[in-house]
Enzyme design. Structure first.
Site, PDB file in Angstrom:
ATOM      1  CG  HIS A  53      -7.177  12.703   4.557  1.00  0.00           C
ATOM      2  ND1 HIS A  53      -7.852  13.202   5.640  1.00  0.00           N
ATOM      3  CD2 HIS A  53      -5.978  12.263   5.030  1.00  0.00           C
ATOM      4  CE1 HIS A  53      -7.111  13.063   6.722  1.00  0.00           C
ATOM      5  NE2 HIS A  53      -5.974  12.492   6.381  1.00  0.00           N
ATOM      6  CB  THR A  94      -5.788  12.143  12.098  1.00  0.00           C
ATOM      7  OG1 THR A  94      -4.808  11.162  11.722  1.00  0.00           O
ATOM      8  CG2 THR A  94      -5.090  13.314  12.749  1.00  0.00           C
ATOM      9  N   GLY A 150       0.813  -1.206   0.000  1.00  0.00           N
ATOM     10  CA  GLY A 150       0.000   0.000   0.000  1.00  0.00           C
ATOM     11  C   GLY A 150       0.850   1.260   0.000  1.00  0.00           C
ATOM     12  NE  ARG A 151      -2.856   6.599  -1.851  1.00  0.00           N
ATOM     13  CZ  ARG A 151      -2.718   7.670  -2.611  1.00  0.00           C
ATOM     14  NH1 ARG A 151      -1.717   8.481  -2.410  1.00  0.00           N
ATOM     15  NH2 ARG A 151      -3.585   7.933  -3.568  1.00  0.00           N
ATOM     16  CB  ALA A 178      -0.476   5.924  16.472  1.00  0.00           C
ATOM     17  CB  ALA A 179      -5.443   8.010  14.642  1.00  0.00           C
ATOM     18  CE  LYS A 217      -8.265   9.175   6.138  1.00  0.00           C
ATOM     19  NZ  LYS A 217      -7.409   7.993   6.374  1.00  0.00           N
ATOM     20  CB  THR A 236      -5.333  -0.465  10.624  1.00  0.00           C
ATOM     21  OG1 THR A 236      -4.255  -1.119   9.969  1.00  0.00           O
ATOM     22  CG2 THR A 236      -6.594  -0.648   9.812  1.00  0.00           C
TER      23      THR A 236
END
Length: 244
Positions: free
Chosen positions: A137, A148, A13-14, A105-106, A141, A82
């Site tokens: 974003h 976040t 993925g990115r 963590a977000a 997305k 995730t």
């Protein structure tokens, strides 16, 4: 201190591909839906977990329940980035943290981590101000509001001594009751990530903003978190813990 063997779930993925570049020689294995032996990428989560000391998981929310069990069984530390988890997935994360170290963590940006501390302070210090969170974003997305944005909302709510679920308004329009925390999500182009916390009163406004200019900031933060988490006792940690 021995450099931990790092595995990346969602390596194609990115963010996963950038984490792989930043990991360099510390990268031991990748996990993806399609195996690629030449690149040391497997599609078997159990094989993956046994091949690394720390897993950076930037795959998909649908994988979290399975990864929680598999990583805990293998004794593999878990850096979970995730977002979009439902209650069942979040419960699985908490269960895994009883057996292995988990850092959830977000957002892996060090600056955004400090942003959350400031958001909590602003929530506590200005409880009567209207609070609005606006995030933008790239158009690909999947979740909205972003993880976040929700983390910012939780920080404000924590500062105010309330639960976000009780005061959140996810609609971009409409009447805002006193104490509400509003969210607006914009999608377009290839914007890495922009977040604004706006607190408004009748006579003044304060805005706290964060702009991610390069997705590599998240990859570098994830690698920092992985190195910090390696060797820690079981428990649920945050990026704030890694920065202390």
């Amino acid at each position: 201190m021995k450099t931990p063997r790092i595995g990346i779930a969602g390596i194609t993925g990115r963010l996963g591909s950038l984490c792989a570049e930043e990991a360099g020689s510390a990268l031991s294995v990748g996990l993806s839906r399609s195996a690629d032996e030449a690149r040391n990428i497997t599609n078997d989560a159990a094989e993956f977990a046994c091949s690394c000391d720390v897993a950076i998981d930037v795959s998909h929310a649908a994988n979290v329940v399975g990864h929680a069990r598999i990583f805990a069984d293998a004794g593999c530390a878990w850096v979970l980035g995730t977002t979009g988890l439902d209650a069942t997935a979040q419960a699985a994360v908490h269960e895994a943290a009883k057996r292995i170290p988990v850092l959830q963590a977000a957002n892996f940006s060090p600056a955004l981590t400090l942003f959350l501390d400031l958001a909590k302070q602003l929530g506590a210090g200005l409880p009567q101000y209207d609070a609005e969170i606006v995030e933008t974003h790239h158009r690909q997305k999947l979740d909205a509001p972003s993880g976040t944005a929700l983390a910012i909302g939780r920080a404000v709510a924590e500062g105010r001594g309330v639960k976000l679920e009780d005061v959140a308004r996810m609609d971009a329009n409409g009447f805002r009751p006193d104490g509400a925390i509003g969210f607006a999500a914009l999608r377009g182009g290839q914007i890495v990530g922009e977040h604004d916390l706006v607190l408004l009163a009748a006579d003044e406004q304060i805005t706290l903003s964060h702009r991610a200019l390069d997705r590599r900031v998240f990859a570098r933060g994830a690698l920092m978190a992985a190195r910090w988490l390696s060797g820690r006792p079981a428990g649920l940690y945050s990026m704030a813990d890694a920065l202390r």
